[in-house]
Motif scaffolding. Structure first.
Motif, PDB file in Angstrom:
ATOM      1  N   ASP A 170      75.997  22.897  10.441  1.00  0.00           N
ATOM      2  CA  ASP A 170      77.052  22.973   9.418  1.00  0.00           C
ATOM      3  C   ASP A 170      76.456  23.349   8.053  1.00  0.00           C
ATOM      4  N   LEU A 172      81.519  33.208  14.529  1.00  0.00           N
ATOM      5  CA  LEU A 172      82.252  32.497  13.482  1.00  0.00           C
ATOM      6  C   LEU A 172      82.280  33.397  12.259  1.00  0.00           C
ATOM      7  N   ILE A 215      75.392  27.055   8.111  1.00  0.00           N
ATOM      8  CA  ILE A 215      76.584  27.902   8.002  1.00  0.00           C
ATOM      9  C   ILE A 215      77.022  27.989   6.541  1.00  0.00           C
ATOM     10  N   ARG A 239      85.981  29.652   9.084  1.00  0.00           N
ATOM     11  CA  ARG A 239      85.409  28.414   8.539  1.00  0.00           C
ATOM     12  C   ARG A 239      86.352  27.803   7.502  1.00  0.00           C
ATOM     13  N   THR A 240      86.940  28.626   6.638  1.00  0.00           N
ATOM     14  CA  THR A 240      87.795  28.099   5.584  1.00  0.00           C
ATOM     15  C   THR A 240      89.171  27.715   6.094  1.00  0.00           C
ATOM     16  N   CYS A 282      80.863  23.439  16.174  1.00  0.00           N
ATOM     17  CA  CYS A 282      80.797  23.978  14.810  1.00  0.00           C
ATOM     18  C   CYS A 282      81.834  25.072  14.566  1.00  0.00           C
ATOM     19  N   GLY A 283      82.757  25.252  15.498  1.00  0.00           N
ATOM     20  CA  GLY A 283      83.877  26.156  15.267  1.00  0.00           C
ATOM     21  C   GLY A 283      83.695  27.580  15.742  1.00  0.00           C
TER      22      GLY A 283
END
Length: 187
Positions: free
Chosen positions: A120, A179, A123, A184-185, A153-154
């Motif tokens: 995280d 990603l 990233i 992420r946002t 972590c998406g």
């Protein structure tokens, strides 16, 4: 008590990330040797002083790479032990703004969530100071721990690449995970 600046680029409650240095060689190679069973057959980090110097030197000097050590924090925020490493390779700017992630936990830190916290943070560096738009992870389908980390972590699964990388004496299939900064946002 005066405030002292952190030696980390970013930190969470349990880990901090910082760049590789040549001085990390002894601990890194000892951790790599302790972790051979965990890493095989997916990953082969340097486990000798000479191999580490070459590996770290590329991460330190090549602008198309960024290497981060994930450090478990001890009392007072000081780095206690290397928990793992995360590298952004093949960084391309311009219209692409992308990098490919590679990572590994060390055996003493495996399964404790430290690498998730570290990833995280990396990233955040990638989409912040490094100004990337997209990160990719290529994972062998049987590497369930690495896939679980990407998913946690998406990252989204985007495809499958047969015979993508030559690892441990053979061409290996890989799943492609990615990603973007927007994911992420919005996540």
């Amino acid at each position: 008590m005066p405030h002292t600046a952190s030696r980390f680029l970013a930190e969470s409650s349990r880990v901090g990330i910082r760049h590789f240095t040549l001085a990390d060689g002894d601990e890194f190679t000892a951790r790599a040797r302790e972790s051979k069973d965990l890493h095989h057959p997916w990953l082969f980090p340097p486990d000798t002083a000479e191999a580490y110097a070459s590996y770290a030197g590329r991460l330190i000097e090549d602008p198309a790479r960024a290497g981060f050590l994930v450090c478990e924090k001890g009392e007072g925020g000081a780095g206690r032990a290397l928990a793992g490493f995360i590298n952004i390779n093949n960084i391309v700017h311009g219209a692409f703004q992308c990098g490919a992630l590679g990572y590994g936990a060390f055996a003493h830190a495996a399964g404790r969530g430290l690498m998730r916290e570290g990833l995280d943070l990396v990233i955040g560096q990638a989409f912040g100071p490094l100004r990337l738009h997209r990160l990719e992870i290529n994972v062998q389908p049987g590497n369930t721990a690495s896939i679980a980390l990407a998913r946690a972590c998406g990252f989204r699964l985007e495809g499958f690449s047969p015979d993508m990388l030559f690892i441990d004496g053979a061409w290996r299939d890989h799943e492609r995970w990615a990603l973007t900064a927007e994911m992420r946002t919005s996540g």
